[in-house]
Design an enzyme around this catalytic site. Structure first.
Site, short mmCIF file in Angstrom:
data_model
loop_
_atom_site.label_atom_id
_atom_site.label_comp_id
_atom_site.label_asym_id
_atom_site.label_seq_id
_atom_site.Cartn_x
_atom_site.Cartn_y
_atom_site.Cartn_z
N HIS A 126 0.81 -1.23 0.00
CA HIS A 126 0.00 0.00 0.00
C HIS A 126 0.84 1.27 0.00
O HIS A 126 0.33 2.35 0.29
CB HIS A 126 -0.94 -0.01 1.21
CG HIS A 126 -1.97 -1.08 1.13
ND1 HIS A 126 -2.55 -1.67 2.23
CD2 HIS A 126 -2.54 -1.71 0.06
CE1 HIS A 126 -3.40 -2.59 1.86
NE2 HIS A 126 -3.41 -2.64 0.55
N CYS A 137 2.84 16.34 -11.12
CA CYS A 137 4.10 16.06 -11.82
C CYS A 137 4.82 14.81 -11.31
O CYS A 137 5.87 14.44 -11.84
CB CYS A 137 5.03 17.26 -11.71
SG CYS A 137 5.62 17.62 -10.03
#
Length: 277
Positions: A126, A137
């Site tokens: 996770h 970005c």
């Protein structure tokens, strides 16, 4: 030998026998392995939520107030996660990972305690809470950078105290509307902890890496996870389909109860500590 230590030793003997018979074994760990390090878990022994469900990915991305709430609560909760140390269970599993018994560790936790304990071949299913990522970005930064920015921009929130919740959260309920949330300095994008929130998907390449670890193993050991979340349970199903044995270590209801070969309800740290090889 008192009854508790006798029970623990019996549990350790059963687990060690399973390890020897089925090595190499893949391991999945959940929140239950980190509670002894002071990090709360999500669910009770019946598999039910102990508190409100964590933030949902779609809500975080579309709602500024949700992001304000998340980062304000993290201002209180993150230091507990940051300062947590590996406990006996982490160190014992790390030792096993250096032996032929364990092929790899898939952790549902985001606390990086397995890596701090020097566990070999660990996959953060996770993600990792010690990093943030720009959703615009994709630049990554240390989580502490975000914590420092939030502290500087919101000094009044440092005066609050609250019960620490899992994954660097805290049970704080105040007016979050004035909390200043930093944006990416490069593109102005949304900054998010580099973990898979509920409602989001684990990256495909990470799932494939986990499947490879299990394919290269003869069995699966689940430690401290109820597997109620499908992202972890899918690997138990993979083992079932491949006729691989499954062992469960920990207390309470488990989603894999009906397909497990062995279930050991005993203290995780004490049981692992009693394993010698």
């Amino acid at each position: 030998m008192n009854m508790m230590s006798k029970h623990t030793q019996q549990a350790a003997d059963r687990l060690y026998q399973f390890l020897q018979q089925h090595a190499p074994i893949a391991v999945i760990t959940g929140a239950g392995i980190s509670t002894a390090s002071g990090i709360p878990d999500y669910r009770d022994q019946q598999g039910q939520w102990k508190r409100k469900q964590p933030v949902q990915h779609p809500d975080f991305m579309r709602c500024h107030l949700t992001r304000q709430r998340y980062w304000a609560r993290s201002l209180i909760g993150w230091p507990t996660l940051r300062n947590a140390k590996p406990n006996v269970a982490h160190h014992q599993l790390a030792r096993l990972s250096h032996s032929p018994l364990v092929s790899g560790v898939i952790t549902q936790n985001v606390d990086r305690l397995h890596q701090k304990a020097d566990t070999l071949n660990t996959i953060d299913l996770h993600g990792r809470a010690d990093q943030i990522i720009c959703m615009g970005c994709a630049r990554q930064r240390p989580r502490q950078w975000m914590h420092d920015r939030c502290s500087q921009d919101n000094p009044s929130f440092l005066n609050f105290s609250a019960t620490v919740a899992p994954d660097g959260d805290a049970d704080l309920e105040v007016d979050f509307s004035q909390f200043q949330v930093p944006s990416c300095e490069d593109c102005g994008g949304i900054l998010k902890t580099d973990v898979v929130f509920f409602g989001d998907n684990v990256p495909r390449e990470r799932v494939d890496a986990c499947r490879d670890v299990i394919r290269q193993s003869r069995a699966l050991l689940v430690i401290g996870s109820s597997l109620m979340v499908y992202s972890g349970y899918r690997f138990a199903r993979q083992c079932l389909e491949n006729d691989q044995s499954i062992a469960l270590l920990g207390f309470g209801k488990n989603r894999a109860d009906d397909i497990a070969t062995l279930k050991i309800e005993a203290d995780i740290s004490e049981t692992l500590q009693c394993i010698n090889h």
